[in-house]
Design a protein around this motif. Structure first.
Motif, PDB file in Angstrom:
ATOM      1  N   GLN A 221       0.805  -1.215   0.000  1.00  0.00           N
ATOM      2  CA  GLN A 221       0.000   0.000   0.000  1.00  0.00           C
ATOM      3  C   GLN A 221       0.840   1.268   0.000  1.00  0.00           C
ATOM      4  OE1 GLN A 221      -3.476   0.370  -0.194  1.00  0.00           O
ATOM      5  NE2 GLN A 221      -3.078  -1.715  -0.891  1.00  0.00           N
ATOM      6  N   THR A 222       1.975   1.255   0.664  1.00  0.00           N
ATOM      7  CA  THR A 222       2.720   2.505   0.842  1.00  0.00           C
ATOM      8  C   THR A 222       4.053   2.521   0.118  1.00  0.00           C
ATOM      9  OG1 THR A 222       3.736   1.625   2.817  1.00  0.00           O
ATOM     10  CG2 THR A 222       1.729   2.886   3.123  1.00  0.00           C
TER      11      THR A 222
ATOM     12  N   LYS B  46       3.491   8.629   4.740  1.00  0.00           N
ATOM     13  CA  LYS B  46       2.849   8.102   3.543  1.00  0.00           C
ATOM     14  C   LYS B  46       1.506   7.421   3.782  1.00  0.00           C
ATOM     15  CE  LYS B  46       6.639   7.908   0.357  1.00  0.00           C
ATOM     16  NZ  LYS B  46       7.839   7.140  -0.006  1.00  0.00           N
TER      17      LYS B  46
ATOM     18  N   ASP C  72      -0.960   8.580   5.155  1.00  0.00           N
ATOM     19  CA  ASP C  72      -2.031   9.548   4.934  1.00  0.00           C
ATOM     20  C   ASP C  72      -2.482   9.557   3.485  1.00  0.00           C
ATOM     21  OD1 ASP C  72      -1.911  10.216   7.547  1.00  0.00           O
ATOM     22  OD2 ASP C  72      -0.482  11.850   7.255  1.00  0.00           O
ATOM     23  N   ALA C  73      -1.543   9.201   2.570  1.00  0.00           N
ATOM     24  CA  ALA C  73      -1.871   9.253   1.152  1.00  0.00           C
ATOM     25  C   ALA C  73      -2.565   7.981   0.663  1.00  0.00           C
ATOM     26  CB  ALA C  73      -0.599   9.486   0.344  1.00  0.00           C
ATOM     27  N   VAL C  74      -2.640   6.959   1.517  1.00  0.00           N
ATOM     28  CA  VAL C  74      -3.285   5.718   1.079  1.00  0.00           C
ATOM     29  C   VAL C  74      -4.774   5.967   0.907  1.00  0.00           C
ATOM     30  CG1 VAL C  74      -3.831   3.362   1.750  1.00  0.00           C
ATOM     31  CG2 VAL C  74      -1.574   4.291   2.207  1.00  0.00           C
ATOM     32  N   GLU C  75      -5.293   5.571  -0.264  1.00  0.00           N
ATOM     33  CA  GLU C  75      -6.698   5.861  -0.524  1.00  0.00           C
ATOM     34  C   GLU C  75      -7.622   4.851   0.143  1.00  0.00           C
ATOM     35  OE1 GLU C  75      -7.055   6.116  -4.733  1.00  0.00           O
ATOM     36  OE2 GLU C  75      -5.602   7.755  -4.787  1.00  0.00           O
ATOM     37  N   ASN C  76      -7.187   3.585   0.131  1.00  0.00           N
ATOM     38  CA  ASN C  76      -8.059   2.530   0.619  1.00  0.00           C
ATOM     39  C   ASN C  76      -7.930   2.413   2.144  1.00  0.00           C
ATOM     40  OD1 ASN C  76      -9.562   0.278   1.017  1.00  0.00           O
ATOM     41  ND2 ASN C  76      -8.637  -0.877  -0.658  1.00  0.00           N
ATOM     42  N   LYS C  77      -8.659   3.284   2.873  1.00  0.00           N
ATOM     43  CA  LYS C  77      -8.515   3.303   4.330  1.00  0.00           C
ATOM     44  C   LYS C  77      -9.002   2.012   4.971  1.00  0.00           C
ATOM     45  CE  LYS C  77      -6.970   7.507   4.933  1.00  0.00           C
ATOM     46  NZ  LYS C  77      -5.518   7.645   4.947  1.00  0.00           N
TER      47      LYS C  77
ATOM     48  N   HIS D 191      -5.050   6.576  11.746  1.00  0.00           N
ATOM     49  CA  HIS D 191      -6.024   7.115  10.799  1.00  0.00           C
ATOM     50  C   HIS D 191      -7.449   6.893  11.281  1.00  0.00           C
ATOM     51  CE1 HIS D 191      -5.509   2.887   9.861  1.00  0.00           C
ATOM     52  NE2 HIS D 191      -6.709   2.894   9.353  1.00  0.00           N
TER      53      HIS D 191
ATOM     54  N   PRO E 161       1.916  11.872  -3.787  1.00  0.00           N
ATOM     55  CA  PRO E 161       1.178  10.682  -4.191  1.00  0.00           C
ATOM     56  C   PRO E 161       2.159   9.532  -4.476  1.00  0.00           C
ATOM     57  CG  PRO E 161       0.763  12.539  -5.691  1.00  0.00           C
ATOM     58  CD  PRO E 161       1.686  13.023  -4.649  1.00  0.00           C
TER      59      PRO E 161
END
Lengths: 139, 119, 508
Positions: C182-183, C194, C196-201, C265, C503
């Protein structure tokens, strides 16, 4: 198991595999190979010897206790890291010595990385053999 | 390639769980080995699959000229395999010892350190 | 700079090698003591450095973060390294008498030093994968120590310990793989930026849960604690003291590190789970202890209940609660290791570890009785000992958040702890020995080496209890660092790291 052919053959094989293991160790810096696989190969040589002549014979042929070899190997690896202190670099920074270097050619490169690999070789060799001997003697 | 490997990981995990639910210590260990292989594959796949080229930078360049394989997951997997190898070798010896001294590999019967409940 | 960070790791490894090569001679045990003393000096120097300069980071082999191997010491890491070194020295001295020549020959001292190296490495590493590697170093050494005796009991306890820890290891590894997917990084500081930038929480929460389960097994939290009481009473006392003091705390440390720095998060979800895990851990631990009669089994179950307090501090997730968790962590290592060492002395004096079958310790060895009371009351939380302040802060933090039930559980568990401690007191110390043995401390061979570490650790408990102020101030600074990781991140990655959060770039 007593088999003359296996005993005679294993003596040859131990020597051959040990040489090949050292070759793999030295080759490892820029090509596939290195301390881990070299140590495994060398250990396999002695495992074959142990199958042919028994673990007692293999231990005698080895001269040192396998766990001692592993401990010394760990010492080598640690020393390779500490070596950087003498050149005021960070822990485990690679130190290089180029023998006969010319501007075109790097000569014979010797490095602390190689010392580390020798350490890994000994650790793997010693620990694999001690595991195999322990299992062999257990059964 | 990724979906195929993901399915493979799933199959490995399923097999591992099935084996680990067995009462025999040996089956449990085999299950653990399968599970650790699934974990290694998961790391490998998460580094993204790329075709071919080894991650080597040619002399005189700063970056490799074409797309190369991601070297980090390979290094991680290699480390994990080596560590796993050591752990399982130990676990195997322990299982042999357990069989010799306790006389059983059935985990339900291993109650020396914790006595059975009365009644 | 980096040498200050690597010395606490180099020293135990070097000591281990020397100990192993000298294992056939009695000097091996003394080498272990000397190495641990040097390690303590290195830890103190590191601590002073961190107190002076704030977070200290070093890159091994001069490969810059986030690509290379990073060692980081913030206040929490530094204090854990220091406590580890103190415990190591205490146990190494204790081992002079407790570990006989045969176990020395099997490599006890070398394995012990490697265990210390593994624990220290886990506290100092700034990288998730290296945390895994240090866990394994620690595990391999602890496996070896646990089955060193080779008796039926040890093998039986060892099988359970090995099996559950291997599962946790593999879960941890899977979590590392998914998080990397993911990161694209595994460096703690880089991860903190990084994630924080992951879209799939949702997937991130799943990964967080994998880590939570993996570390909870290591920390012996509910419902994954079964391996601990099955194994901890089997090895020699020196071994079980260092296990009890340090091993589970590495799991707690890993939880604190990842769930403040990386997985913040969705605090409402993950930390609520932690909250209930903590409550159940406290209750099951203390109830389990009430049902036991073996000295070490009672103490083993109390490890579990105390782990609950630490996780509770993390779960409430207010500055004060984190202060409590850090304070608890430090206090508990000292107290618990000390109680196991005392259990070892009492076994030697009375010839048993079942408290119903021994006794008379108060009459014949009142000094040992005093030494027992200090850590025992501290564990239960009597003022003015260190455990009181630790419990007080955590209970206050839960009351501040209006978590009435949680606060009630924490207090009730403290009361139950007193029950178990008085059980040990009444049976092992107060009543006469049922077989009429008169266990005199002054007749015990090798008592100096056994008593010195116990007295030292008891004094430390008293000091923390009577002068809590500097320690609380320290815990406050450390908690502030945990909750605001800016300093951590900028020290590791450089000052521009906080603005970036680009990103993700991953190979197509």
């Amino acid at each position: 198991m007593k088999s003359i052919i296996l005993i005679a053959g294993s003596r040859l094989l131990v020597a051959l595999m040990t040489v090949f293991a050292v070759y793999m160790l030295l080759r490892g810096h820029n090509q596939p190979g290195g301390g881990f696989i070299g140590g495994l190969l060398a250990a396999v040589g002695f495992v074959i010897y142990a199958i042919a002549c028994g673990t007692e014979g293999a231990r005698q042929a080895l001269r040192f206790r396998p766990t001692d070899i592993a401990a010394v190997g760990l010492g080598f690896a640690l020393f390779a890291g500490v070596m950087a202190a003498f050149f005021s670099d960070d822990f485990f920074t690679g130190q290089w010595l180029f023998i006969n270097a010319t501007p075109q050619d790097k000569g014979i490169p010797l490095s602390s990385v190689l010392v580390f690999d020798v350490g890994v070789f000994l650790v793997v060799f010693g620990s694999v053999l001690s595991i195999v001997f322990a299992l062999e003697e257990e059964v | 390639m990724e979906p195929l490997l993901s399915i493979l990981i799933g199959v490995l995990v399923a097999g591992a769980v099935y084996l680990m639910l067995a009462r025999s210590l040996m089956r449990f260990l085999f299950g653990l080995i399968l599970l650790s292989n699934a974990a290694n594959l998961a790391i490998f796949v998460s580094g993204r699959m790329t075709a071919g080229a080894p991650p080597l930078v040619p002399d005189g360049m700063d970056v490799p000229p074409e797309v190369v394989a991601n070297a980090l997951p390979q290094a991680l997997v290699l480390t994990a395999i080596v560590i796993g190898f050591g752990l399982f070798a130990f676990a195997l010896i322990l299982a042999v010892r357990a069989f010799r001294s306790l006389g059983t590999l059935n985990t339900d019967d291993m109650r020396v350190a914790e006595p059975k409940e009365k009644g | 700079m980096s040498w200050y960070l690597s010395l606490p790791l180099i020293l135990p490894f070097a000591t281990a090698i020397i100990c192993y090569l000298l294992r056939d001679r009695p000097s091996g045990a003394w080498v272990s003591v000397a190495g641990s003393a040097l390690g303590l000096v290195a830890a103190i120097v590191l601590m002073a450095l961190v107190l002076q300069n704030g977070v200290v980071a070093g890159q091994m082999g001069e490969w810059p973060a986030p690509f290379g191997i990073t060692l980081v010491a913030d206040l929490l890491s530094a204090v854990m390294v220091l406590i580890t070194a103190i415990t190591a020295l205490a146990v190494a001295i204790y081992a002079l008498s407790d570990v006989d020549a045969r176990h020395g020959q099997l490599g006890y001292h070398a394995l012990f030093q490697i265990l210390i190296a593994g624990v220290t490495g886990a506290f100092l590493t700034g990288d998730l994968f290296n945390l895994y590697v240090w866990f394994e170093v620690m595990l391999i050494a602890s496996f070896g120590l646990l089955v060193l005796h080779g008796g039926k009991e040890q093998i039986d306890g060892g099988v359970k310990y090995v099996a559950l820890n291997l599962i946790s290891t593999i879960l941890f590894l899977t979590g590392i793989g998914l998080l990397y997917g993911q990161t694209g990084t595994l460096n703690f500081a880089d991860l903190a930026v990084k994630v924080d930038a992951v879209e799939n929480k949702a997937l991130l929460t799943v990964i967080a849960m994998l880590f939570m389960v993996a570390f909870s097994v290591k920390a012996a939290a509910f419902p994954l604690f079964f391996w601990l009481p099955a194994a901890y009473h089997t090895p020699s006392f020196a071994v079980s003291a260092v296990f009890a003091g340090l091993l589970t705390k590495v799991g707690v440390y890993a939880l604190m590190r990842t769930f403040t720095l990386v997985f913040d998060h969705d605090v409402g979800y993950t930390h609520t789970i932690l909250l209930w895990v903590a409550c159940f851990t406290m209750v099951t631990g203390v109830l389990g202890a009430a049902a036991q009669s073996d000295f070490r089994k009672i103490l083993s179950f109390h490890i579990i209940s105390q782990i609950g307090y630490m996780i509770l501090g993390l779960a409430i997730y207010t500055p004060l609660a984190i202060v409590g968790a850090v304070f608890y962590l430090v206090h508990h290592i000292i107290v618990k290791a000390n109680l196991f060492l005392i259990a070892g002395i009492s076994q030697r004096l009375t010839g048993g570890s079942d408290v119903f079958k021994i006794g008379g310790l108060y009459k014949s060895s009142p000094f040992l009785a005093v030494l027992f009371l200090i850590p025992a009351f501290s564990l239960a939380g009597f003022p003015p000992l260190s455990g009181f302040w630790a419990k007080y802060i955590i209970v206050k933090a839960s009351l501040d958040e209006s978590l009435w039930i949680v606060a009630f559980i924490a207090l009730a568990v403290g009361l139950m702890t007193i029950y178990s401690m008085t059980k040990i007191w009444a049976e092992a110390f107060w009543k006469d020995h049922p077989d009429g043995i008169d266990p005199k401390l002054s007749a015990l061979p090798g008592r100096t080496a056994l008593l010195v570490p116990v007295i030292g650790l008891a004094l430390l408990t008293m000091v923390i209890g009577l002068m809590p102020e500097p320690f609380v101030t320290f815990a406050e600074r450390s908690a502030a660092q945990l909750l605001d990781p800016t300093e951590y991140i900028t020290t590791v990655l450089g000052p521009e790291a906080m603005q970036a959060a680009d990103p993700l770039e991953v190979a197509p």
